[in-house]
Design a protein around this motif. Structure first.
Motif, mmCIF file in Angstrom:
data_model
loop_
_atom_site.group_PDB
_atom_site.id
_atom_site.type_symbol
_atom_site.label_atom_id
_atom_site.label_comp_id
_atom_site.label_asym_id
_atom_site.label_seq_id
_atom_site.Cartn_x
_atom_site.Cartn_y
_atom_site.Cartn_z
ATOM 1 N N PHE A 1 0.829 -1.279 -0.160
ATOM 2 C CA PHE A 1 -0.134 -0.017 -0.108
ATOM 3 C C PHE A 1 0.931 1.463 0.099
ATOM 4 O O PHE A 1 0.684 2.080 -0.964
ATOM 5 N N CYS A 2 1.875 1.230 0.948
ATOM 6 C CA CYS A 2 2.568 2.463 0.958
ATOM 7 C C CYS A 2 3.553 2.809 -0.172
ATOM 8 O O CYS A 2 3.506 3.866 -0.585
ATOM 9 N N ARG A 3 3.999 1.582 -0.759
ATOM 10 C CA ARG A 3 4.745 1.488 -2.136
ATOM 11 C C ARG A 3 3.909 2.189 -3.284
ATOM 12 O O ARG A 3 4.293 3.247 -3.769
ATOM 13 N N GLU A 4 2.664 1.608 -3.232
ATOM 14 C CA GLU A 4 1.898 2.255 -4.327
ATOM 15 C C GLU A 4 1.446 3.858 -4.122
ATOM 16 O O GLU A 4 1.370 4.331 -5.261
ATOM 17 N N VAL A 5 1.150 4.103 -3.155
ATOM 18 C CA VAL A 5 0.707 5.535 -3.013
ATOM 19 C C VAL A 5 1.889 6.304 -3.301
ATOM 20 O O VAL A 5 1.736 7.493 -3.629
ATOM 21 N N ASP A 6 3.137 5.952 -2.506
ATOM 22 C CA ASP A 6 4.302 7.048 -2.777
ATOM 23 C C ASP A 6 4.533 6.823 -4.146
ATOM 24 O O ASP A 6 5.170 7.834 -4.786
ATOM 25 N N ASP A 7 4.587 5.692 -4.954
ATOM 26 C CA ASP A 7 4.823 5.840 -6.381
ATOM 27 C C ASP A 7 3.964 6.676 -7.190
ATOM 28 O O ASP A 7 4.471 7.440 -8.096
#
Length: 131
Positions: free
Chosen positions: A49-55
């Motif tokens: 989740f964090c990776r996807e929203v950060d991307d």
């Protein structure tokens, strides 16, 4: 009797979350591998989740498109808390949210931070806003 499709979807969502963590090249992957299954799968889902929203926030495109994509994540988190996750990552989050009592407001706070990061210029008015 468990729903086979539900079990298959759960397995696919867990595999997706693990692939996001592994594919990111982070050393967290190896540390997470040592955790008990339940916690490991939860951490993979959270990291995905964090990776996807950060991307989204750090990726290409204009501020409007990024904010729109993050807005869709807000809706996705809301739907996940209503028991209707739509994507693989949000489906992977469903069990950890239930099992560990993860508050919805924490996911929204992460999205809030990504919206600030997506802005062309970050301005914080005072220390209260920074906190």
């Amino acid at each position: 009797m468990p729903d086979i499709n539900s079990n298959e979807a759960h397995a696919r969502s867990q595999a997706h979350a693990e692939s996001v963590v592994k594919g990111s090249g982070t050393s967290f992957f190896w540390a997470m591998r040592r955790m008990p299954d339940e916690k490991r799968h939860a951490m993979y889902a959270l990291y995905a989740f964090c990776r996807e929203v950060d991307d989204i926030a750090d990726g290409p495109g204009g501020e409007g498109g990024k904010l729109s994509s993050l807005g869709r994540w807000r809706d996705e988190i809301s739907q996940t808390y209503e028991g209707r996750p739509g994507g693989l990552t949000s489906h992977a989050l469903e069990e950890p949210i239930r099992r560990f009592g993860l508050p919805e407001k924490d996911f929204i706070a992460i999205i809030d931070g990504m919206e600030m990061d997506a802005a062309k210029r970050l301005r914080i008015a005072d220390m209260d806003e920074l906190d």
